[in-house]
Design a protein around this motif. Structure first.
Motif, PDB file in Angstrom:
ATOM      1  N   SER A  16      -3.351  -7.833  -0.258  1.00 42.44           N
ATOM      2  CA  SER A  16      -4.454  -6.856  -0.292  1.00 42.44           C
ATOM      3  C   SER A  16      -5.233  -6.869   1.015  1.00 42.44           C
ATOM      4  N   ARG A  17      -5.457  -8.063   1.571  1.00 46.41           N
ATOM      5  CA  ARG A  17      -6.174  -8.153   2.848  1.00 46.41           C
ATOM      6  C   ARG A  17      -5.357  -7.513   3.966  1.00 46.41           C
ATOM      7  N   LEU A  18      -4.049  -7.720   3.936  1.00 46.53           N
ATOM      8  CA  LEU A  18      -3.190  -7.117   4.959  1.00 46.53           C
ATOM      9  C   LEU A  18      -3.187  -5.594   4.833  1.00 46.53           C
ATOM     10  N   GLN A  19      -3.247  -5.104   3.589  1.00 48.86           N
ATOM     11  CA  GLN A  19      -3.335  -3.660   3.376  1.00 48.86           C
ATOM     12  C   GLN A  19      -4.645  -3.120   3.939  1.00 48.86           C
ATOM     13  N   ALA A  20      -5.740  -3.819   3.637  1.00 46.98           N
ATOM     14  CA  ALA A  20      -7.055  -3.382   4.102  1.00 46.98           C
ATOM     15  C   ALA A  20      -7.131  -3.357   5.619  1.00 46.98           C
ATOM     16  N   GLY A  23       6.818  -0.416  -6.972  1.00 50.16           N
ATOM     17  CA  GLY A  23       8.167  -0.637  -7.471  1.00 50.16           C
ATOM     18  C   GLY A  23       9.188  -0.962  -6.406  1.00 50.16           C
ATOM     19  N   ILE A  24       8.782  -0.941  -5.137  1.00 50.34           N
ATOM     20  CA  ILE A  24       9.732  -1.200  -4.047  1.00 50.34           C
ATOM     21  C   ILE A  24       9.358  -2.461  -3.289  1.00 50.34           C
ATOM     22  N   GLY A  25       8.089  -2.548  -2.877  1.00 44.68           N
ATOM     23  CA  GLY A  25       7.643  -3.715  -2.127  1.00 44.68           C
ATOM     24  C   GLY A  25       6.615  -3.343  -1.075  1.00 44.68           C
ATOM     25  N   SER A  26       6.273  -4.316  -0.231  1.00 41.09           N
ATOM     26  CA  SER A  26       5.310  -4.101   0.848  1.00 41.09           C
ATOM     27  C   SER A  26       6.040  -4.074   2.177  1.00 41.09           C
ATOM     28  N   PHE A  27       5.635  -3.150   3.038  1.00 39.05           N
ATOM     29  CA  PHE A  27       6.334  -2.921   4.293  1.00 39.05           C
ATOM     30  C   PHE A  27       5.363  -2.980   5.473  1.00 39.05           C
ATOM     31  N   VAL A  28       5.862  -3.482   6.599  1.00 35.26           N
ATOM     32  CA  VAL A  28       5.058  -3.592   7.811  1.00 35.26           C
ATOM     33  C   VAL A  28       4.856  -2.202   8.405  1.00 35.26           C
ATOM     34  N   VAL A  87       0.082  -3.675   6.502  1.00 28.88           N
ATOM     35  CA  VAL A  87       1.194  -3.358   5.608  1.00 28.88           C
ATOM     36  C   VAL A  87       0.788  -2.256   4.644  1.00 28.88           C
ATOM     37  N   GLU A  88       1.794  -1.651   4.027  1.00 26.98           N
ATOM     38  CA  GLU A  88       1.562  -0.718   2.931  1.00 26.98           C
ATOM     39  C   GLU A  88       2.468  -1.123   1.780  1.00 26.98           C
TER      40      GLU A  88
END
Length: 253
Positions: free
Chosen positions: A64-68, A77-82, A72-73
């Motif tokens: 969540s911190r990396l998203q903020a 259902g798929i995952g988190s991507f850089v 990452v996004e």
């Protein structure tokens, strides 16, 4: 993608560091080293849990911190991507730059205006879920205090819970972006600045947190803002007093 070597057993945690920040730092280190590039999928939650020896909750908070921070996004259902670095995003605070009392004071000054406003808004908009979240983290802080365990994560989550209670995602993103930088004692020994024992210092912090939470729960925005302002001002006063003492000693030397 996983690093070349994966430990067979979780490493021993250093109490002074935030477990969530270790997740963030680990992913950022892989990106910096070129092991993770724009478009790459992050390791799964289970892989990160095994790799870093942390819980699923800690992994999710780290993501969540990396998203903020726009690193990452997450695609459901798929995952988190850089993500590709946003060259237009000029605002950046590097945790490695927060090393002096001046640095910590600058961050505190930024927080005073932001978090005092957030506390007032939270008092107006808080829900029963927000009340439960505040009470839960206060109870956890108290338990950690009584058992002489590290309170940094609980301290941060208290401030994050207030941001979440505003119902304004920008407050949440700002607090998530700052992460453990919002806790001065992760940078310097704040207790010693006030000539207190660590236990006494943390008890006072806990009491101040309780005052803020009570005002929010009672839906009193003025008292909530004032309580948050006092909480942060006391930290700033200790830092300024220590800074003045050091500067005087340098001039007299």
């Amino acid at each position: 993608m996983l690093p070349p070597s994966t430990p067979s057993a979780p490493p021993r945690r250093r109490r002074s560091r935030s477990l969530t920040q270790e997740v963030v730092d680990g992913v950022l280190a892989q990106i910096k080293a070129g092991e993770l590039k724009a478009g790459d999928r992050l390791p799964t939650e289970s892989e990160l849990m095994h790799l870093l020896g942390v819980s699923r909750t800690v992994v999710r908070e780290g993501i969540s911190r990396l998203q903020a921070a726009g690193v990452v996004e997450t695609r459901h259902g798929i995952g988190s991507f850089v993500l590709e670095p946003d060259l237009r995003a000029n605002f950046h605070i590097d945790p490695n730059d927060i090393v002096t009392i001046h640095d910590v004071l600058d961050v505190l000054q930024l927080r005073q205006s932001m978090e005092s406003a957030a506390a007032g808004i939270a008092a107006l908009k808080r829900t029963q879920h927000d009340i439960d979240a505040l009470n839960t983290v206060l109870e956890e802080f108290q338990q950690l205090l009584e058992s002489s365990k590290e309170t940094v994560d609980a301290d941060f989550r208290f401030h994050l819970a207030i941001a979440q209670a505003t119902g304004n995602r920008y407050f949440v993103e700002f607090m998530s972006y700052l992460g453990q930088m919002v806790i001065p004692r992760t940078r310097i020994n704040t207790a010693s600045l006030g000539k207190e024992t660590q236990a006494r210092y943390l008890r006072r912090v806990h009491n101040e947190h309780q005052e803020i939470a009570s005002a929010i729960i009672d839906q009193n925005p003025l008292l909530a803002s004032q309580a948050m302002e006092r909480h942060l001002s006391k930290s700033a006063e200790r830092l300024r007093a220590s800074l003045e003492t050091k500067e005087t000693a340098t001039q007299d030397a």
